[in-house]
Scaffold this motif. Structure first.
Motif, mmCIF file in Angstrom:
data_model
loop_
_atom_site.group_PDB
_atom_site.id
_atom_site.type_symbol
_atom_site.label_atom_id
_atom_site.label_comp_id
_atom_site.label_asym_id
_atom_site.label_seq_id
_atom_site.Cartn_x
_atom_site.Cartn_y
_atom_site.Cartn_z
ATOM 1 N N PRO A 334 0.813 -1.216 0.000
ATOM 2 C CA PRO A 334 0.000 0.000 0.000
ATOM 3 C C PRO A 334 0.847 1.267 0.000
ATOM 4 C CG PRO A 334 -0.833 -1.566 1.614
ATOM 5 C CD PRO A 334 0.493 -2.094 1.144
ATOM 6 N N LEU A 335 2.070 1.184 0.511
ATOM 7 C CA LEU A 335 2.958 2.351 0.522
ATOM 8 C C LEU A 335 3.298 2.773 -0.901
ATOM 9 C CD1 LEU A 335 4.763 4.402 2.032
ATOM 10 C CD2 LEU A 335 6.577 2.671 1.986
ATOM 11 N N PHE A 336 3.685 1.827 -1.744
ATOM 12 C CA PHE A 336 3.981 2.160 -3.135
ATOM 13 C C PHE A 336 2.700 2.491 -3.898
ATOM 14 C CE2 PHE A 336 7.968 -0.596 -2.756
ATOM 15 C CZ PHE A 336 8.797 0.519 -2.616
ATOM 16 N N ALA A 337 1.606 1.845 -3.545
ATOM 17 C CA ALA A 337 0.366 2.011 -4.308
ATOM 18 C C ALA A 337 -0.273 3.374 -4.099
ATOM 19 C CB ALA A 337 -0.622 0.912 -3.929
ATOM 20 N N ILE A 338 0.069 4.073 -3.037
ATOM 21 C CA ILE A 338 -0.640 5.307 -2.699
ATOM 22 C C ILE A 338 -0.351 6.442 -3.680
ATOM 23 C CG2 ILE A 338 1.090 6.309 -1.134
ATOM 24 C CD1 ILE A 338 -1.222 7.090 0.710
ATOM 25 N N SER A 339 0.769 6.379 -4.394
ATOM 26 C CA SER A 339 1.148 7.461 -5.303
ATOM 27 C C SER A 339 1.246 6.971 -6.742
ATOM 28 C CB SER A 339 2.495 8.062 -4.892
ATOM 29 O OG SER A 339 2.974 8.958 -5.881
#
Length: 361
Positions: A334-339
């Protein structure tokens, strides 16, 4: 301008534009996680969270992961959230030096309890304990503050699922050794079995007796045990921790898992290799005494995102989609997916990150 000159100009414009227009045209669009079958359900597996909580700057990443899971409860039919241990880096650290940590042990426990507490009214959360959840810095003894920060009253779902518990090294009732009953949406019965880090012989005996009861003869048992497989998917035989009466992966397999008739899944964590995803995982399938397959998975991420003192693990989660007997494993951040700038990195694409296995009927 003749046709050849026009083509040359077109190619040059593509080459020197702000991006490669052709590549952008054919780039595969980002896909958020979704169920492959609308009747399936999801188990979310958290890796060691110790490096998220030992530095205050990393704690918001853990909150982001938790909030993402909460947002997926309905879309992914999230029924269980499990944790492979090492919730904290230091069980009882009093004076952090700012290098190995900037949070005391109490602050680390408060942080992980607060983050995982967001599940308390939404979905069952069950964790095992790792070596860092004991002692002062790293299992110098068998004292853990886990029960203080994760009491049975904390999560309303797991309170109703608790079926039995063992004793800790001091002879007191504990959730370090516990079992939880769960029925999946398709009616499959599971027993989630939690055992302490490097379990004592008494803890293994408690677990053996528990899962042999007639009441659980038809249950699929999921074992949560922190130190189990190494990065080569071999059983961990021994480690140099200063505790006695201990059993690591190979002994747990030989004394508990292999002799059982109903342990079918084992989830663990513990291992890591700085910025090497393959050094954080393992998987193997063996056969137990009843001739049934046992799928054993290690999933961790703590030294990704900058090594042991980096961002805590790049936000990686394991998503296990249960569709009848078929289980599809996906690795997602989710960290990479947020941007939009980083979401192309949000899916683990290696063979060790996305795969499928089948449970026995």
């Amino acid at each position: 301008m003749n046709r050849a000159a026009f083509r040359l100009l077109f190619v040059l414009l593509l080459a020197f534009s702000g991006g490669n227009a052709l590549a952008q045209t054919h780039e595969k669009p980002f896909q958020s996680p979704s169920l492959e079958d609308e009747d399936a359900w999801t188990l979310v597996l958290f890796p060691d969270t110790q490096s998220y909580v030992k530095f205050q700057r990393n704690q918001p990443i853990l909150d982001l992961m938790v909030h993402w899971v909460l947002d997926q409860i309905e879309p992914l039919q999230v029924e269980l959230v499990l944790h492979v241990g090492d919730l904290v880096e230091h069980n009882a650290l009093q004076i952090p030096d700012g290098i190995i940590a900037d949070q005391t042990g109490r602050e680390q426990w408060e942080a992980v309890s607060r983050s995982m507490g967001k599940f308390d009214q939404q979905v069952p959360f069950i964790a095992t304990t790792g070596n860092h959840d004991f002692g002062i810095k790293n299992v110098e003894n068998r004292v853990s503050y886990y029960d203080r920060y994760f009491p049975i009253e904390k999560n309303r779902f797991t309170r109703g699922m608790l079926r039995d518990h063992g004793l800790d090294a001091q002879g007191m009732p504990t959730l370090l050794n516990a079992s939880y009953e769960f029925e999946s949406p398709d009616g499959d019965k599971f027993l989630i079995l939690v055992i302490e880090f490097a379990p004592r012989d008494a803890s293994l005996e408690w677990a053996r007796e528990l899962i042999s009861r007639e009441a659980y003869a038809d249950h699929r048992v999921i074992l949560l045990n922190h130190s189990y497989l190494d990065r080569n998917s071999e059983f961990i035989e021994t480690e140099a921790y200063p505790i006695s009466d201990r059993n690591y992966g190979k002994a747990v397999w030989e004394k508990l898992v292999k002799p059982s008739k109903n342990i079918e899944l084992v989830f663990s964590g513990h291992i890591g290799d700085p910025d090497n995803p393959e050094g954080h995982v393992g998987f193997r399938t063996d056969t137990n005494a009843a001739g049934r397959k046992v799928h054993q998975m290690t999933f961790n991420a703590q030294a990704l995102g900058g090594g042991w003192h980096g961002n805590g693990g790049d936000g990686w989660l394991r998503l296990l989609e249960f569709n009848g007997l078929e289980v599809t494993v996906k690795t997602f951040s989710p960290l990479f997916a947020i941007s939009p700038a980083t979401r192309h990195l949000a899916w683990g694409t290696g063979a060790y990150e996305t795969f499928t296995f089948r449970l026995d009927p």
